[in-house]
Enzyme design. Structure first.
Site, PDB file in Angstrom:
ATOM      1  N   LEU A 144       0.856  -1.186   0.000  1.00  0.00           N
ATOM      2  CA  LEU A 144       0.000   0.000   0.000  1.00  0.00           C
ATOM      3  C   LEU A 144       0.889   1.231   0.000  1.00  0.00           C
ATOM      4  O   LEU A 144       1.394   1.675   1.035  1.00  0.00           O
ATOM      5  CB  LEU A 144      -0.926  -0.001   1.216  1.00  0.00           C
ATOM      6  CG  LEU A 144      -1.817  -1.242   1.403  1.00  0.00           C
ATOM      7  CD1 LEU A 144      -2.828  -0.994   2.518  1.00  0.00           C
ATOM      8  CD2 LEU A 144      -2.522  -1.623   0.124  1.00  0.00           C
ATOM      9  N   ASP A 145       1.094   1.785  -1.187  1.00  0.00           N
ATOM     10  CA  ASP A 145       2.044   2.878  -1.377  1.00  0.00           C
ATOM     11  C   ASP A 145       1.542   4.170  -0.742  1.00  0.00           C
ATOM     12  O   ASP A 145       0.385   4.566  -0.937  1.00  0.00           O
ATOM     13  CB  ASP A 145       2.266   3.091  -2.883  1.00  0.00           C
ATOM     14  CG  ASP A 145       3.162   4.270  -3.174  1.00  0.00           C
ATOM     15  OD1 ASP A 145       4.346   4.207  -2.802  1.00  0.00           O
ATOM     16  OD2 ASP A 145       2.664   5.262  -3.750  1.00  0.00           O
ATOM     17  N   ALA A 146       2.425   4.821   0.027  1.00  0.00           N
ATOM     18  CA  ALA A 146       2.148   6.149   0.607  1.00  0.00           C
ATOM     19  C   ALA A 146       0.821   6.194   1.347  1.00  0.00           C
ATOM     20  O   ALA A 146       0.155   7.229   1.389  1.00  0.00           O
ATOM     21  CB  ALA A 146       2.179   7.223  -0.485  1.00  0.00           C
TER      22      ALA A 146
END
Length: 579
Positions: A235-237
């Site tokens: 789960l990016d950023a």
């Protein structure tokens, strides 16, 4: 008559009620299940399951880190992994492989399509048959050239309500920023001029999860990834996901609620699926993303890169050891994801409160001396401050603060890799660290981005030649392969095996690991300095009835009172049981 809600529907509705109190939570729960293709009576997986063991080692790579003129890059990558790393790794994190407009993939134009310049979904699925594949769910923002944003600008669906709008006069002084660019972007829409939120760049427009339609869109995307063989989700950023003006807009309770909701749905769909949160923030905040073993399965150990590199260039493990002693053991069913280098730089925020300002500045100066660059962010007070160091790991470990480049680069580099392999957690090695790629200054000049320094693209023929020749690439790669194969056979290196920090002075970074069944112990001792260091085996309290073996050299130690001298950056893995 409506059937009674199942336990899964009830749990899902409870999360949705927290996020969308004005909506029909029960109805929205049914929509969520439909988007993911889940039956309401799907049984729950058992809690606290370790979906990994000591054989789990990950490689991080772009889909085109290796290129060949004769085939798509994903096929070249697949061939390299199978031929060279089949017995060394279990998993591969393929960085965003979608059509994109900037940020080397993290400005996604279409979440449902593989970038044709890399290959297609069949290539991703083929890799997933050989390795566990981690894919990026770039969930905080999408490209300004995406269909969703084009529709937003035209007042069409899907997209019209998908982006965060705020009045230009809104109080955003408390917002935490990872960049120095303006937060808001002016956009003309059928309803007039609007200001949309852009945490990272004006080409990366933040999605508005206050609109449940956005959540449903991503559930459909997750289902597609699962169908194509992806089981690990990065789960990016994600820390920036939920926005409320007047707050820091990072780590908000609603963000954690979204992660719990995604965890619930994904693990019901595929009990072997894993959620990894990418939260490049101070250590205390990062730890909260475990939740109560109901959020991320794995969290990135973001404090490890700056602290480990600092230890190796300063010759002191004082801060690394202090940090390790404060780290809580991960509950079963959760684990740390350890890394030293990745496609991004060495984050400095996770070192806040762990290294002094003077120590951080010394580290920065040394990395600049070794060819590194420094990226900045804007503080809440509007000031610019260092955010990350951009440098290849091979060059970062070229020398020391005091003496500069020296003859110990190889030994120092391997020591770093060994420490990461031995620590509690799942180790993840960047492909450019495995093959000791140096700083790519030409790529920085070409792109204008400091991060390009560690995003070299190899012609596969050149890399194969380098690995088969008498080069530092060959020397490092073969040493790394031996190290990883060795690590995979040790039960005491299970990601959830017991770990205790040992006190062997500032120059020796030492800790004890014990397998879950308590049959194997390993004393991992690493000289982080450029001077020989001695340790007495009596200090380690070795069990006198056991025979002790150094896994790295094969040497046995029958005299439990012996004094051992470790050469600069040498390490020992002393065990009482060699599988």
């Amino acid at each position: 008559m409506t059937a009674p809600a199942t336990p899964l529907e009830q749990r899902l509705a409870a999360h949705l009620q927290q996020l969308y109190p004005e909506r029909d939570a029960a109805g929205l729960a049914r929509e969520c299940l439909q988007r993911l293709g889940l039956a309401a009576d799907t049984p729950s997986p058992a809690p606290h399951r370790n979906l990994w063991d000591q054989s789990d080692i990950m490689v991080i790579t772009y889909g085109d880190s290796l290129r060949s003129d004769s085939e798509p890059p994903l096929r070249t990558l697949s061939g390299f992994l199978e031929a060279r790393l089949q017995d060394c790794i279990s998993s591969v994190h393929i960085l965003p492989f979608f059509p994109y407009s900037s940020d080397d993939g993290f400005s996604v134009m279409d979440y449902t399509t593989v970038n044709p310049s890399l290959g297609d979904w069949d290539d991703i699925t083929a890799i997933s048959r050989q390795f566990k594949v981690m894919g990026d769910l770039v969930i905080n923002h999408c490209s300004s050239r995406s269909l969703w944003f084009e529709n937003y600008r035209a007042g069409l669906e899907p997209g019209a309500g998908y982006f965060v709008e705020v009045p230009s006069e809104a109080d955003l002084g408390a917002v935490v920023r990872p960049r120095t660019s303006p937060l808001l972007r002016e956009v003309k829409t059928p309803g007039g001029e609007r200001h949309v939120w852009c945490t990272f760049s004006h080409d990366q427009v933040d999605l508005d999860f206050r609109n449940p339609r956005v959540l449903l869109e991503f559930l459909g995307i997750i289902r597609l990834y699962l169908d194509r063989g992806i089981r690990w989700f990065r789960l990016d950023a994600v820390a920036f996901l939920w926005k409320i003006p007047g707050t820091p807009c990072i780590n908000l309770p609603e963000t954690h609620e979204v992660i719990r909701l995604l965890r619930l749905l994904i693990e019901h769909h595929s009990p072997d699926a894993v959620i990894v949160t990418e939260t490049n923030i101070p250590n205390r905040e990062n730890l909260t993303y475990f939740g109560n073993a109901n959020e991320a399965h794995l969290i990135y150990n973001f404090s490890l890169p700056p602290l480990l590199i600092n230890a190796l260039v300063s010759g002191s493990c004082k801060h690394l050891k202090s940090w390790l002693m404060t780290m809580p053991p991960a509950q079963y069913g959760t684990a740390y994801l350890n890394f030293i280098a990745s496609h991004d730089g060495v984050g400095l925020r996770p070192a806040e409160g762990l290294l002094s300002d003077w120590e951080l500045q010394t580290l920065i100066s040394t990395m600049q001396r070794f060819g590194g660059r420094v990226s900045s962010r804007t503080t809440a007070g509007g000031e610019s401050c260092p955010y990350e160091i951009n440098i290849s790991l091979w060059d970062a470990l070229r020398g020391t603060n005091a003496r500069g480049p020296d003859q110990w680069q190889f030994a120092r580099f391997l020591c770093a890799a060994a420490i990461m392999a031995a620590l509690e957690g799942v180790p993840a090695y960047y492909i450019h660290s495995l093959v000791a790629t140096g700083n790519d200054q030409a790529r920085v000049d070409n792109t204008g981005s400091f991060r390009s320094i560690n995003r070299h693209i190899w012609r596969s023929e050149d890399l194969e030649a380098a690995l088969d020749s008498d080069s530092h690439h060959h020397r490092v790669f073969e040493a790394m392969r031996r190290l990883l194969r060795l690590r995979r056979r040790q039960p005491a290196f299970h990601p959830n095996a017991t770990q205790y920090t040992l006190h062997t002075g500032e120059a020796l970074f030492s800790f004890w690991r014990q397998s879950i069944d308590r049959r194997q112990s390993i004393f991992a001792i690493h000289n982080v300095s450029d001077q020989p260091q001695s340790v007495s085996l009596s200090e380690l309290n070795l069990i006198l009835t056991d025979q002790w073996l150094d896994l790295t050299s094969g040497e046995t130690f029958e005299n439990h009172l012996a004094q051992i001298t470790l050469m600069p950056y040498q390490f020992l893995w002393l065990t009482n049981q060699s599988p």
